[in-house]
Design a protein around this motif. Structure first.
Motif, PDB file in Angstrom:
ATOM      1  N   ILE A  49       0.825  -0.954   0.367  1.00  0.00           N
ATOM      2  CA  ILE A  49      -0.112   0.010   0.022  1.00  0.00           C
ATOM      3  C   ILE A  49       1.172   1.066   0.438  1.00  0.00           C
ATOM      4  O   ILE A  49       0.637   1.898  -0.675  1.00  0.00           O
ATOM      5  CB  ILE A  49      -0.486   0.037   1.326  1.00  0.00           C
ATOM      6  CG1 ILE A  49      -1.912  -1.090   1.210  1.00  0.00           C
ATOM      7  CG2 ILE A  49      -1.533   1.241   1.507  1.00  0.00           C
ATOM      8  CD1 ILE A  49      -3.290  -1.270   2.465  1.00  0.00           C
ATOM      9  N   LYS A  50       1.775   1.383   1.052  1.00  0.00           N
ATOM     10  CA  LYS A  50       3.102   2.239   0.900  1.00  0.00           C
ATOM     11  C   LYS A  50       3.333   2.517   0.068  1.00  0.00           C
ATOM     12  O   LYS A  50       3.634   3.842  -0.659  1.00  0.00           O
ATOM     13  CB  LYS A  50       3.342   2.285   2.792  1.00  0.00           C
ATOM     14  CG  LYS A  50       2.774   2.959   3.909  1.00  0.00           C
ATOM     15  CD  LYS A  50       3.015   3.691   3.509  1.00  0.00           C
ATOM     16  CE  LYS A  50       3.338   5.195   4.395  1.00  0.00           C
ATOM     17  NZ  LYS A  50       2.242   6.731   4.148  1.00  0.00           N
ATOM     18  N   LYS A  51       4.117   1.917  -0.557  1.00  0.00           N
ATOM     19  CA  LYS A  51       4.570   1.786  -2.470  1.00  0.00           C
ATOM     20  C   LYS A  51       3.849   2.390  -3.597  1.00  0.00           C
ATOM     21  O   LYS A  51       4.281   3.214  -4.015  1.00  0.00           O
ATOM     22  CB  LYS A  51       5.197   0.332  -2.691  1.00  0.00           C
ATOM     23  CG  LYS A  51       6.251   0.507  -3.915  1.00  0.00           C
ATOM     24  CD  LYS A  51       6.266  -1.063  -3.768  1.00  0.00           C
ATOM     25  CE  LYS A  51       7.417  -0.750  -6.194  1.00  0.00           C
ATOM     26  NZ  LYS A  51       7.007  -2.635  -6.930  1.00  0.00           N
ATOM     27  N   HIS A  52       2.583   2.023  -3.219  1.00  0.00           N
ATOM     28  CA  HIS A  52       1.322   2.110  -4.595  1.00  0.00           C
ATOM     29  C   HIS A  52       0.745   3.363  -4.145  1.00  0.00           C
ATOM     30  O   HIS A  52       0.598   4.436  -5.058  1.00  0.00           O
ATOM     31  CB  HIS A  52       0.482   0.932  -4.589  1.00  0.00           C
ATOM     32  CG  HIS A  52       0.968   0.440  -5.670  1.00  0.00           C
ATOM     33  ND1 HIS A  52       1.670  -1.408  -4.882  1.00  0.00           N
ATOM     34  CD2 HIS A  52       1.086   0.083  -6.992  1.00  0.00           C
ATOM     35  CE1 HIS A  52       2.550  -1.922  -5.719  1.00  0.00           C
ATOM     36  NE2 HIS A  52       1.847  -1.297  -7.460  1.00  0.00           N
ATOM     37  N   PHE A  53       0.145   4.106  -2.720  1.00  0.00           N
ATOM     38  CA  PHE A  53       0.057   5.191  -2.983  1.00  0.00           C
ATOM     39  C   PHE A  53       0.536   5.828  -1.439  1.00  0.00           C
ATOM     40  O   PHE A  53      -0.150   5.823  -0.297  1.00  0.00           O
ATOM     41  CB  PHE A  53      -1.688   4.623  -2.522  1.00  0.00           C
ATOM     42  CG  PHE A  53      -2.115   3.763  -3.277  1.00  0.00           C
ATOM     43  CD1 PHE A  53      -2.661   4.470  -3.912  1.00  0.00           C
ATOM     44  CD2 PHE A  53      -1.966   2.950  -2.981  1.00  0.00           C
ATOM     45  CE1 PHE A  53      -3.328   3.602  -5.072  1.00  0.00           C
ATOM     46  CE2 PHE A  53      -2.431   1.937  -4.144  1.00  0.00           C
ATOM     47  CZ  PHE A  53      -3.395   2.243  -5.594  1.00  0.00           C
ATOM     48  N   PRO A  54       1.641   6.238  -1.812  1.00  0.00           N
ATOM     49  CA  PRO A  54       2.956   6.718  -0.725  1.00  0.00           C
ATOM     50  C   PRO A  54       2.063   8.286   0.281  1.00  0.00           C
ATOM     51  O   PRO A  54       2.198   8.045   1.628  1.00  0.00           O
ATOM     52  CB  PRO A  54       3.995   7.503  -1.327  1.00  0.00           C
ATOM     53  CG  PRO A  54       3.649   7.632  -2.458  1.00  0.00           C
ATOM     54  CD  PRO A  54       2.755   6.668  -3.267  1.00  0.00           C
ATOM     55  N   ALA A  55       1.116   8.179  -0.245  1.00  0.00           N
ATOM     56  CA  ALA A  55       0.712   9.853   1.012  1.00  0.00           C
ATOM     57  C   ALA A  55      -0.839   8.799   2.079  1.00  0.00           C
ATOM     58  O   ALA A  55      -1.188   9.890   2.643  1.00  0.00           O
ATOM     59  CB  ALA A  55      -0.113  10.670  -0.208  1.00  0.00           C
ATOM     60  N   VAL A  56      -0.873   7.619   1.624  1.00  0.00           N
ATOM     61  CA  VAL A  56      -2.647   7.219   2.094  1.00  0.00           C
ATOM     62  C   VAL A  56      -1.610   7.064   3.906  1.00  0.00           C
ATOM     63  O   VAL A  56      -0.653   6.936   4.036  1.00  0.00           O
ATOM     64  CB  VAL A  56      -3.212   5.798   2.157  1.00  0.00           C
ATOM     65  CG1 VAL A  56      -3.609   6.653   0.913  1.00  0.00           C
ATOM     66  CG2 VAL A  56      -1.562   4.998   1.953  1.00  0.00           C
ATOM     67  N   HIS A  57      -2.584   6.687   5.148  1.00  0.00           N
ATOM     68  CA  HIS A  57      -1.442   6.711   6.393  1.00  0.00           C
ATOM     69  C   HIS A  57      -2.183   4.960   6.199  1.00  0.00           C
ATOM     70  O   HIS A  57      -3.600   4.258   5.999  1.00  0.00           O
ATOM     71  CB  HIS A  57      -2.780   6.918   7.692  1.00  0.00           C
ATOM     72  CG  HIS A  57      -2.108   8.732   7.745  1.00  0.00           C
ATOM     73  ND1 HIS A  57      -1.302   9.099   8.593  1.00  0.00           N
ATOM     74  CD2 HIS A  57      -3.135  10.214   7.045  1.00  0.00           C
ATOM     75  CE1 HIS A  57      -0.779  10.592   7.651  1.00  0.00           C
ATOM     76  NE2 HIS A  57      -2.079  10.879   7.167  1.00  0.00           N
ATOM     77  N   LEU A  58      -1.020   4.147   7.460  1.00  0.00           N
ATOM     78  CA  LEU A  58      -1.852   2.934   7.862  1.00  0.00           C
ATOM     79  C   LEU A  58      -2.579   3.150   9.668  1.00  0.00           C
ATOM     80  O   LEU A  58      -2.386   3.307  10.325  1.00  0.00           O
ATOM     81  CB  LEU A  58      -0.658   1.903   7.351  1.00  0.00           C
ATOM     82  CG  LEU A  58       0.428   2.161   6.127  1.00  0.00           C
ATOM     83  CD1 LEU A  58       0.804   1.391   6.152  1.00  0.00           C
ATOM     84  CD2 LEU A  58      -1.135   1.343   5.134  1.00  0.00           C
ATOM     85  N   THR A  59      -4.017   2.455   9.166  1.00  0.00           N
ATOM     86  CA  THR A  59      -3.742   1.904  10.852  1.00  0.00           C
ATOM     87  C   THR A  59      -4.464   0.671  11.265  1.00  0.00           C
ATOM     88  O   THR A  59      -4.294  -0.801  10.132  1.00  0.00           O
ATOM     89  CB  THR A  59      -5.595   3.102  11.336  1.00  0.00           C
ATOM     90  OG1 THR A  59      -4.974   2.330  12.340  1.00  0.00           O
ATOM     91  CG2 THR A  59      -6.095   2.129  10.619  1.00  0.00           C
ATOM     92  N   ILE A  60      -4.765  -0.657  12.008  1.00  0.00           N
ATOM     93  CA  ILE A  60      -5.130  -1.595  12.330  1.00  0.00           C
ATOM     94  C   ILE A  60      -5.495  -2.075  13.770  1.00  0.00           C
ATOM     95  O   ILE A  60      -5.376  -1.223  14.280  1.00  0.00           O
ATOM     96  CB  ILE A  60      -3.729  -2.580  12.138  1.00  0.00           C
ATOM     97  CG1 ILE A  60      -4.389  -4.073  12.195  1.00  0.00           C
ATOM     98  CG2 ILE A  60      -2.550  -2.594  13.163  1.00  0.00           C
ATOM     99  CD1 ILE A  60      -2.956  -5.075  10.883  1.00  0.00           C
ATOM    100  N   GLY A  61      -6.175  -2.542  13.695  1.00  0.00           N
ATOM    101  CA  GLY A  61      -7.156  -2.871  14.715  1.00  0.00           C
ATOM    102  C   GLY A  61      -6.138  -4.468  15.871  1.00  0.00           C
ATOM    103  O   GLY A  61      -5.952  -5.607  14.731  1.00  0.00           O
TER     104      GLY A  61
END
Ligand code: THG
Length: 270
Positions: free
Chosen positions: A183-195
């Protein structure tokens, strides 16, 4: 690392009881303690049946808001509950969540665009969680095409790669890390989160698994998580991981936390 405090969740027995009894003091205290522990958002999930959920969610929000100064993370599968809740929040909320499910996107995206919300995007569609990171990335790609078309900037999207329990799937953490990297490689501007706590469901001594998973996920780019902010060992692990990853300049946060008594330092010399 931005913490989304998980404790106001109606699937927890004590919270369900407080909602049923309209025990405002209990909910207020749970909110306040999570804010004092450094949460960036408080997750609010009424967890009640669809016909009661809008009222219960509004009651929770109106109970919490007067005692906190941070935004809420509105956690509901119920469109009506989200629509009602968005109208009573003081601060622009994080919406939890959308996925590749077309019906859900159709219902929730207009709400997010209208109120300029941030949103969590799950790497799944119609209730199915793909086994591979490639398929999870593909879903996130489709969701981002939709959020972009609705005018939501990528920086407002928090992608959740999903953590299934290791008890039934030995690869589950590895797949989550691979999904985060992709995800970070293809969409560097998004954030990541997780439960976070899903990873250890059904296992003994869950805190060790949760903590180790969080540390490795931060290495994979995780920048927020839904977790228990009152878990001191978890907070210590976050501070230490940020230090080790070079995200704590001059060790300032780590040293400050130590001075404030955040760590168990019995028998240790400085
Ligand atoms: N992703 C996203 N949102 C989510 C999840 C996710 N929201 C709900 C859930 N998963 C995260 N929230 C919680 C809240 C509370 C608890 C776990 C996850 C919790 N569980 C106790 C336990 O696991 O032992 C049991 C309940 C209790 O304490 O009574 O507290 O993955 N986007």
């Amino acid at each position: 690392m931005q913490i989304i405090g998980e404790k106001i969740n109606g699937t927890r027995k004590r919270v369900a009881q407080a909602i049923a009894e309209r025990d405002a003091d209990f909910i207020k205290s749970l909110a306040l303690r999570q804010v004092e522990a450094g949460s960036a958002w408080l997750d609010v999930n009424a967890g009640t049946p669809p016909d009661r959920e809008p009222d219960d969610l509004v009651w929770l929000i109106e109970t919490i808001q007067p005692v906190i100064d941070i935004p809420l993370c509105l956690d509901s599968a119920n469109l009506k509950a989200l629509q009602t809740a968005v109208e009573v929040v003081d601060k622009t909320p994080l919406i939890n969540s959308i996925s590749g499910e077309p019906e859900r996107l159709k219902g929730v995206l207009p709400l997010i665009a209208k109120h300029d919300c941030q949103v969590i995007a799950l790497a799944m569609d119609e209730k199915k969680i793909p086994e591979t990171s490639e398929r999870r990335l593909e879903i996130i790609g489709r969701v981002l095409a939709e959020t972009r078309a609705a005018g939501v900037p990528d920086e407002h999207v928090y992608c959740d790669p999903l953590a299934l329990t290791l008890a039934t799937n030995a690869d589950s953490a590895v797949v989550a890390f691979q999904t985060m990297h992709a995800i970070k490689k293809h969409f560097p501007a998004v954030h990541l989160t997780i439960g976070l706590s899903n990873i250890s469901f059904g296992l003994p001594a869950r805190k060790y698994v949760n903590r180790t998973f969080l540390t490795l996920a931060m290495q994979a780019g995780l920048d927020s998580a839904i977790l228990d902010p009152l878990d001191r060992d978890m907070q210590a692990a976050i501070l230490a991981t940020e230090l080790v990853l070079g995200r704590d300049e001059h060790c300032l946060n780590y040293v400050r936390a130590s001075r404030a008594g955040a760590f168990d330092e019995k028998g240790q010399k400085a």
